[in-house]
Design a protein around this motif. Structure first.
Motif, PDB file in Angstrom:
ATOM      1  N   ALA A  25      -7.919   5.125   1.467  1.00 57.89           N
ATOM      2  CA  ALA A  25      -7.931   3.009   1.811  1.00 57.89           C
ATOM      3  C   ALA A  25      -9.826   3.500   3.252  1.00 57.89           C
ATOM      4  O   ALA A  25     -10.216   4.799   3.353  1.00 57.89           O
ATOM      5  CB  ALA A  25      -6.689   2.922   2.677  1.00 57.89           C
ATOM      6  N   HIS A  27      -4.592  -4.731   2.186  1.00 56.62           N
ATOM      7  CA  HIS A  27      -3.931  -5.018   3.346  1.00 56.62           C
ATOM      8  C   HIS A  27      -4.670  -4.649   3.890  1.00 56.62           C
ATOM      9  O   HIS A  27      -5.445  -3.182   4.399  1.00 56.62           O
ATOM     10  CB  HIS A  27      -2.708  -4.302   2.705  1.00 56.62           C
ATOM     11  N   VAL A  72      -4.854  -2.648  -2.985  1.00 57.27           N
ATOM     12  CA  VAL A  72      -3.721  -2.375  -4.034  1.00 57.27           C
ATOM     13  C   VAL A  72      -4.359  -3.013  -5.731  1.00 57.27           C
ATOM     14  O   VAL A  72      -4.190  -3.925  -5.136  1.00 57.27           O
ATOM     15  CB  VAL A  72      -2.680  -2.153  -4.109  1.00 57.27           C
ATOM     16  N   TRP A 103      -7.148  -0.866   3.071  1.00 57.53           N
ATOM     17  CA  TRP A 103      -5.920  -0.497   1.831  1.00 57.53           C
ATOM     18  C   TRP A 103      -6.267  -1.508   1.005  1.00 57.53           C
ATOM     19  O   TRP A 103      -5.516  -2.768   0.751  1.00 57.53           O
ATOM     20  CB  TRP A 103      -4.868  -0.033   2.342  1.00 57.53           C
ATOM     21  N   PRO A 128       0.253  -1.476  -0.116  1.00 51.77           N
ATOM     22  CA  PRO A 128       0.097   0.171   0.134  1.00 51.77           C
ATOM     23  C   PRO A 128       0.748   1.472  -0.298  1.00 51.77           C
ATOM     24  O   PRO A 128       1.886   1.174   0.899  1.00 51.77           O
ATOM     25  CB  PRO A 128      -0.717   0.050   1.275  1.00 51.77           C
TER      26      PRO A 128
END
Length: 125
Positions: free
Chosen positions: A96, A67, A123, A121, A3
């Motif tokens: 996020a 994450h 990604v 988060w 992230p």
């Protein structure tokens, strides 16, 4: 695969106003300078990945990874730690999700206050 928390936060003036520049005091886990080192200053924050997974599909490979990050902010007093955490929260939320407030504590060994929260988060690969 990771992230972009540092890139996002370091680009926000409200964050650099409290965490500085050159360096921005947002460190990956276990890499913050120790008290007395040249780059040691307060407040500072550390982050680490505490979980996550790929978004798996039956018919194709994942195109995104999630994450979960833990962010910890440290300072000499609680209100300053809260202020730095607020600046980080405001920088992170457009990118996020804040998913947990882990609370506040005082660490007797370092004599620092800590404010902690978790971020999910996503990604893209």
């Amino acid at each position: 695969m990771y992230p972009p928390i540092f890139l996002v936060c370091a680009a926000v003036p409200a964050v650099t106003a409290v965490l500085g520049v050159e360096p921005v005091r947002l460190w990956p886990f276990d890499s913050a300078p120790a008290q007395g080192d040249d780059f040691y200053a307060l407040p500072y924050a550390v982050w680490q990945t505490v979980g996550g997974s790929p978004e798996n599909y039956i018919d194709t490979t994942p195109d995104i990874d999630s994450h979960t990050l833990q962010v910890d902010v440290y300072d000499l007093n609680a209100s300053s730690a809260r202020g730095a955490a607020e600046a980080l929260r405001n920088a992170i939320e457009p990118h996020a999700h804040i998913v947990s407030w882990r609370g506040e504590s005082f660490e007797r060994d370092t004599q620092l206050y800590r404010y902690s929260f978790d971020v999910d988060w996503w990604v893209p690969r």
